[in-house]
Design a protein around this motif. Sequence first.
Motif, mmCIF file in Angstrom:
data_model
loop_
_atom_site.group_PDB
_atom_site.id
_atom_site.type_symbol
_atom_site.label_atom_id
_atom_site.label_comp_id
_atom_site.label_asym_id
_atom_site.label_seq_id
_atom_site.Cartn_x
_atom_site.Cartn_y
_atom_site.Cartn_z
ATOM 1 N N ALA A 133 0.751 -1.138 0.043
ATOM 2 C CA ALA A 133 -0.084 0.003 0.216
ATOM 3 C C ALA A 133 0.642 1.076 0.193
ATOM 4 C CB ALA A 133 -0.882 -0.161 1.283
ATOM 5 N N PHE A 134 1.890 1.293 0.749
ATOM 6 C CA PHE A 134 2.621 2.332 0.824
ATOM 7 C C PHE A 134 3.524 2.582 -0.597
ATOM 8 C CE2 PHE A 134 7.382 3.591 0.891
ATOM 9 C CZ PHE A 134 7.153 4.880 1.508
ATOM 10 N N VAL A 135 3.987 1.619 -1.279
ATOM 11 C CA VAL A 135 4.633 1.709 -2.824
ATOM 12 C C VAL A 135 3.541 2.352 -3.624
ATOM 13 C CG1 VAL A 135 5.502 0.482 -4.373
ATOM 14 C CG2 VAL A 135 6.525 0.188 -2.198
ATOM 15 N N ARG A 136 2.314 1.654 -3.492
ATOM 16 C CA ARG A 136 1.280 2.207 -4.457
ATOM 17 C C ARG A 136 0.958 3.565 -4.298
ATOM 18 N NH1 ARG A 136 -1.148 -3.050 -3.653
ATOM 19 N NH2 ARG A 136 -1.318 -4.004 -5.704
ATOM 20 N N GLY A 137 1.175 4.457 -3.188
ATOM 21 C CA GLY A 137 1.089 5.831 -2.900
ATOM 22 C C GLY A 137 2.156 6.527 -3.388
ATOM 23 N N ARG A 138 3.283 5.964 -4.049
ATOM 24 C CA ARG A 138 4.496 6.720 -4.239
ATOM 25 C C ARG A 138 4.548 7.253 -5.593
ATOM 26 N NH1 ARG A 138 5.522 8.869 -0.052
ATOM 27 N NH2 ARG A 138 7.276 9.404 -1.127
ATOM 28 N N GLY A 139 3.284 7.410 -6.271
ATOM 29 C CA GLY A 139 3.441 7.792 -7.717
ATOM 30 C C GLY A 139 4.130 9.043 -8.100
ATOM 31 N N GLY A 140 5.025 8.921 -9.045
ATOM 32 C CA GLY A 140 5.809 10.030 -9.186
ATOM 33 C C GLY A 140 7.287 9.696 -8.786
ATOM 34 N N ASP A 141 7.466 8.812 -7.906
ATOM 35 C CA ASP A 141 8.811 8.276 -7.634
ATOM 36 C C ASP A 141 9.277 7.271 -8.346
ATOM 37 O OD1 ASP A 141 8.557 10.085 -5.404
ATOM 38 O OD2 ASP A 141 8.358 8.763 -3.871
ATOM 39 N N ARG A 142 10.680 7.207 -8.644
ATOM 40 C CA ARG A 142 11.220 5.936 -9.269
ATOM 41 C C ARG A 142 11.596 5.123 -8.079
ATOM 42 N NH1 ARG A 142 16.383 5.421 -13.225
ATOM 43 N NH2 ARG A 142 17.509 6.069 -11.306
ATOM 44 N N VAL A 143 10.725 3.887 -8.082
ATOM 45 C CA VAL A 143 10.953 2.985 -7.077
ATOM 46 C C VAL A 143 11.690 1.609 -7.417
ATOM 47 C CG1 VAL A 143 9.652 1.734 -5.164
ATOM 48 C CG2 VAL A 143 8.794 3.872 -5.977
ATOM 49 N N SER A 144 12.306 1.272 -6.496
ATOM 50 C CA SER A 144 13.156 0.055 -6.701
ATOM 51 C C SER A 144 13.046 -0.978 -5.437
ATOM 52 C CB SER A 144 14.640 0.160 -6.876
ATOM 53 O OG SER A 144 15.307 -0.921 -7.139
ATOM 54 N N LEU A 145 13.095 -2.212 -5.638
ATOM 55 C CA LEU A 145 12.745 -3.051 -4.457
ATOM 56 C C LEU A 145 14.266 -3.929 -4.389
ATOM 57 C CD1 LEU A 145 11.122 -4.429 -2.210
ATOM 58 C CD2 LEU A 145 10.193 -5.926 -3.941
ATOM 59 N N VAL A 146 14.727 -4.066 -3.234
ATOM 60 C CA VAL A 146 15.970 -4.897 -2.647
ATOM 61 C C VAL A 146 15.353 -5.867 -1.725
ATOM 62 C CG1 VAL A 146 18.139 -5.138 -1.834
ATOM 63 C CG2 VAL A 146 17.877 -3.405 -3.482
ATOM 64 N N VAL A 147 15.650 -7.078 -1.926
ATOM 65 C CA VAL A 147 15.272 -7.901 -0.749
ATOM 66 C C VAL A 147 16.475 -8.967 -0.406
ATOM 67 C CG1 VAL A 147 13.019 -8.379 -1.591
ATOM 68 C CG2 VAL A 147 14.980 -10.011 -2.469
ATOM 69 N N PHE A 148 16.691 -9.035 0.854
ATOM 70 C CA PHE A 148 17.826 -9.678 1.559
ATOM 71 C C PHE A 148 17.697 -10.804 2.637
ATOM 72 C CE2 PHE A 148 16.825 -6.032 4.209
ATOM 73 C CZ PHE A 148 17.255 -6.270 5.308
ATOM 74 N N GLY A 149 18.477 -11.360 2.519
ATOM 75 C CA GLY A 149 18.366 -12.689 3.810
ATOM 76 C C GLY A 149 20.045 -13.003 3.890
ATOM 77 N N SER A 150 20.388 -14.096 3.628
ATOM 78 C CA SER A 150 21.879 -14.379 3.570
ATOM 79 C C SER A 150 22.595 -13.601 2.386
ATOM 80 C CB SER A 150 22.095 -15.793 3.199
ATOM 81 O OG SER A 150 21.485 -16.726 4.384
ATOM 82 N N GLN A 151 21.681 -13.409 1.307
ATOM 83 C CA GLN A 151 22.417 -12.495 0.307
ATOM 84 C C GLN A 151 21.335 -11.645 -0.323
ATOM 85 O OE1 GLN A 151 25.453 -13.041 -1.154
ATOM 86 N NE2 GLN A 151 25.575 -14.921 0.060
ATOM 87 N N ALA A 152 21.705 -10.432 -1.121
ATOM 88 C CA ALA A 152 20.763 -9.337 -1.205
ATOM 89 C C ALA A 152 20.678 -9.475 -2.865
ATOM 90 C CB ALA A 152 21.313 -7.903 -0.721
ATOM 91 N N TYR A 153 19.580 -9.188 -3.331
ATOM 92 C CA TYR A 153 18.883 -9.203 -4.645
ATOM 93 C C TYR A 153 18.025 -8.017 -4.963
ATOM 94 C CZ TYR A 153 20.623 -14.121 -4.279
ATOM 95 O OH TYR A 153 21.231 -15.320 -3.916
ATOM 96 N N VAL A 154 18.360 -7.784 -6.179
ATOM 97 C CA VAL A 154 17.175 -6.568 -6.851
ATOM 98 C C VAL A 154 15.949 -7.243 -7.270
ATOM 99 C CG1 VAL A 154 16.857 -5.045 -8.344
ATOM 100 C CG2 VAL A 154 19.332 -5.164 -7.325
#
Length: 317
Positions: free
Chosen positions: A125-146
């Motif tokens: 819901a937070f990301v959906r409200g970011r219209g106009g921003d250029r958004v990227s998502l990074v997830v991480f556990g033992s390793q980090a990925y885009v």
Amino acid sequence: MPDLADPWFLILLPVPLLVYLLMTSADRTGAVMVVPEGVGRGIMAQVRHGQGSRPGRYILPALVWVMLVLALAGPRILLPASALPLSGRDLVVALDLSGSMVREDFAVDGEAVSRLDAVKKVGAAFVRGRGGDRVSLVVFGSQAYVAAPPGFDVEAVAKTIEGLVIGISGRATNIGDALGLALKRLSGTEATSRVVILLSDGANNAGSATPRDVALLARDRGVRVHTIALGPKSRAEAPNERGVVDAATLKSISELSGGETFRVRTLEDLQAVADAIDRLEPTDRAGLSAETYRDLWPYPAGLAGLGCLVIGWRRSR
């Protein structure tokens, strides 16, 4: 008010008239055929009969041609459209997918849910409200990925968040590499504001880069890092308990980079954090407008097709 996408196609309108005039001129200068007198009278009678109906015979073909040319010209109507929001902000959301995110210590509508489910619900819901921003998502556990490259399609990023599962990046907590990867995504951009939102429910226990060192790098690059410490207990409150959040480290990351830190123990806290970050990083609502049109060419094209059917029916009689 309708207009034409390719009005230059209208120059084709007089083509049939030109062809008719040229053919008529050629007929007048053609050779003379000698026929018997009776046959000649029959031919002249047919010509006289045809001359009376000739103008009417060309009305329908002419209309068909006009409709075809009009369809090629692309009639359309400009649709009303509000301006697209544009903020000039680059935003990276870094989400912890370590094994401890499966703990069910949050509640939604009276039912216990895992930390990951709570994050997916509020984060999307937070990301959906970011219209106009250029958004990227990074997830991480033992390793980090885009998980989602930088882009303005916030709906696609939100759906990616909703589809996250534990285990795709390992079950440890590599905060340093996640923050470093987020900074890499923001390097070289010309955005007026660059922000990382880092959410974790554990302590850094993987990777070679320390979160503090990466936070200093973020400060030097002008990147603000807002951190969210997720979980009912922190390492300071329960030093001997496994899987508790290292709130102190997350706080130092945000302080070094000029961001804010938030402590989340309930779903209501998580929603309040999203609202607070909206206030810290407001989305401007004025921006570029896009012109969108409704195409009208199928209507004259359909009329032209109907006219062709009528012409074919008449000739078959």
